[in-house]
Design a protein around this motif. Sequence first.
Motif, mmCIF file in Angstrom:
data_model
loop_
_atom_site.group_PDB
_atom_site.id
_atom_site.type_symbol
_atom_site.label_atom_id
_atom_site.label_comp_id
_atom_site.label_asym_id
_atom_site.label_seq_id
_atom_site.Cartn_x
_atom_site.Cartn_y
_atom_site.Cartn_z
ATOM 1 N N GLU A 128 -3.390 -0.986 7.498
ATOM 2 C CA GLU A 128 -2.111 -0.709 6.836
ATOM 3 C C GLU A 128 -1.004 -0.984 7.855
ATOM 4 N N THR A 160 0.840 -1.195 0.000
ATOM 5 C CA THR A 160 0.000 0.000 0.000
ATOM 6 C C THR A 160 0.879 1.250 0.000
ATOM 7 N N ARG A 161 2.111 1.114 0.446
ATOM 8 C CA ARG A 161 3.099 2.183 0.252
ATOM 9 C C ARG A 161 4.410 1.533 -0.147
#
Length: 700
Positions: free
Chosen positions: A299, A81-82
Motif C-alpha cells: 500500500e 486502496t484508500r
Amino acid sequence: MATTASKLPSPARHDSLGIPMHAPGSRLSKATNKYKDTHPVPEKPHVGPDIEAYKSAHSKTVGPHSDAWWAQQARENLSWTRDFTTVRTGGFPTAEELKEGQDPSTLPITWFPDGNLNACYNCVDRHAFQNPDKTAIIYEADEPGEHKYISYGMLLNEVCRVANVLKGMGVKKGDTVTIYLPMTWQAAAAFLACARIGAIHSAVFAGFSSESLRDRIIDCGSTVLITADEGRRGGRSVATKVIADQALKECGDANPVKHVLVLSRTGSKTVAEQHFTPGRDVWWHEAIADVPAYCPPAEVNSEDGLFILYTSGSTGKPKGILHTTGGYLLGALLTVKYVFDVHPGDKFACMADIGWITGHTYIIYGPLALGTTTTFFESTPVYPSPSRYWETVSKHGLTQFYSSPTAVRLLRKLGHQHVQDHDLSSLRVLGSVGEPINPEAWNWYSEHVGKGECAVVDTFWQTETGSIVVTPLPGAIETKPGSATVPFFGIETQVLDSMTGKPQEGENVEGVLCIKNPWPSIARTIWGDHKRYIDTYLRPYPGYYFTGDGAARDEHGYIWIKGRVDDVINVSGHRMSTAEVESALLLHNGVAETAVIGTPDEMTGQAVNAFVTMKPEFTYDSEPALAKELVLQVRKIIGPFAAPKKIFIVGDLPKTRSGKIIRRILRKIVAGEGDQLGDLSTVAEPEVVEVIKKKVAESA
Ligand code: WTA
C-alpha cells in the motif's frame, strides 16, 4: 463531418466529460477543413466533433473546476486502496513567497495526498483479474520474426517474482533501485516490480556510458542494480553488463550497490564466464525460479516516489527528476486515452526507449494503467531495412504509432517505396514527440504513413511534466503541421513576455511557454536538491511553471513550440546541456577551454558543435586526429548520442572583458550569419572572431 458523441450507438458508459468510453475508434473522415492548411478529424472519437467541443470540455477542467475534475478522473480511472479526502495542496509560489530566505520545502505540491494505491496493481493486477489472456505487451525483438506476446497474466507472474527477488535482496519501500536494461519486455517487469513493493526505480538509458551510469547510481544511492548480459540493437550486441561492471568499479568507495540482478538477454557465454561476480551478481531466471509466484502489492501513498529519471538542465550535473505515484499515473493514463483516442482492443505502440521519459509514460505506465496492449520495439527504424516500422505495424495490427520527428525525417529521406507496400490500415493515430516537427516531415507522416486517414498528434511535454501537456485531440482539433495546437485537459498554458514575465494577450504573440497551475503529473522535486527545483522551474516566472521553451500562439489560439531558450541542446529528441558536453571535453588532459553550442540540423533537429582551445604545452599530430579523439572522449563520458558533429580546434574564444565566452557569436558564425554579428564592442579581442570565421568557413 464527424458524428457528435450523443449520436453514437448506445455506449456502455460515459465518463465525467460525458464522453462515451466504449465507442470503437475510427480513421479520419474526408471532411472539409475549417482552416486553410488544417487537417480533418476522425469520426466517433472520445472528444469531438470540433474545437468548440474541446473548448467546452477543457473549460470544465481548469480554473475553479480543476481540482474537482482531476478528483473525479482519479476516482473513475484508478483503483485506490484508500480514497483521498484532499485533492491538492500547494501551488506555484508568488514573487513574495519566493523571496530569499523562505524555506522552499514549505511550498510542496501534492495531489491526492491522503490517498493510497499501488501503481503496479493499477497497471497489471486489475487487468489480469479481468482478462488474464489479453496481451499486455507485444515484444518486437531486434531480429524480425522473434516477437512474443506477453499476456497480463504472464506479466503479473513475472512482476511478482521479480518483486520477491528484490525483497530478498533487502529492498524496502522508499529505497531506490537502478535499472540499466535494453528494450527487452522484462524491463516492464523490473519497473513494475519496484512499484509493487514501493521502491523507487531510477532507469538509466542503456546508451549511457559507464561514467553516466556511475554518477546516477551514486546520486540516488541504489543498493540494487538490474541489468542484462547484453543488449541487441540493429543486429549488433551492446556490452551492457561490461559497462555496468565498469560503472560499479568506478564508483569506488562510494559504491552503494550490493546486488546485481542480471537478465540473460542473449545468453552471452563471455559475460557468464568473465563478467559475472558470484555473491554479488544473480541471474534473473535463476532468482525468479526460487521465489514464490505471488507478491502482494504494497500500500503506497499517492505522494510516495514512483521513480527518478535523470535529465539535463542548464548546468553540468544531471537532475534526478522525481515523480510520485497517484498524480503521475493519472496523467499517463488519461493522455493515452484522450490524446491517442485509445479504445478497447487497440494495440498501442510507442517507439521510444524505456530509458527516457517517453518510454516510462507511453510504453509502460500509461498504456498498462489503461489496460491496453503496449509494444516494446527493440530494434531501429532501419534494421534490417527501412520498412521495419511498417512491417511491425502490419504484422501486429497496431492502431496508434508514436515516434519522433528524427525518425520520420530519416524515413522520408529514404523514400516512400519502403512504406507503400505495407498494410497500414489498422493505424488511426500517429504521434510525434521530442522536438519540433517540420511541416515537410509532418505532411509525409500524414500522407505516406497515415494515407490521409490518420490523426497526427504533435505532442509537447517534458520529463518534468510527466505526461503530454500541449497536443491536438483526435476528433476535436483540426491540426496544422508544425503546431502542437492546444493545452490538454486540466492544463492552462500561458505565453509570457520573456523580459517582463507578463502574459502575452491576444493573437499572434511570442514569448516563453509557462503553465499556470499544478497538474497531477508534474515532477515534485529534484532528488536531493529541492532548491534547484524551485530555482529552475518556479523562480524564473513567479506564479508559473517555466518549461524552458519558447513558443508562439497564433490567431486560432494554437501553440507553436520554438525550442529551448536555455542551454539545453536537443539532438534527435535526446536532451543534453551544453555544460554537460563541455565538462566531458574538459576531462581531456589537453583541453584548456571549450564552448559547446547547438546548431540547426536537417536530420537530427539540432547538432552538437564544440569549439576547443588546447593547453599551450599540449602537442598533437594532426587536427583531424585530435578532433576524433575529442569526439571519443564525449562518447565515453556521456554516451554515443552526445557525440559532437563538429569540433573546431581554435587558438582563442571570443570573450567579454570579464572573461565570459560569448556563445551567441559562435552560434551565428556556425549558422552562416558571420557577417551579421552586430555590435562587437563587448568582445575583448575582436580579431579572435575573424580567426574563428575563417576556421568555420574552411570546414564547411
Ligand atoms: C522538446 C520529451 C517541440 C522541448 C518528452 C522540451 C518538443 C524537451 C516537443 C523535453 C514537441 C518535446 N515539439 N519540442 N512536440 N516535445 N519537445 O524531457 O524542447 O526529453 O522542453 O521530454 O523536448 O525533452 P524531454
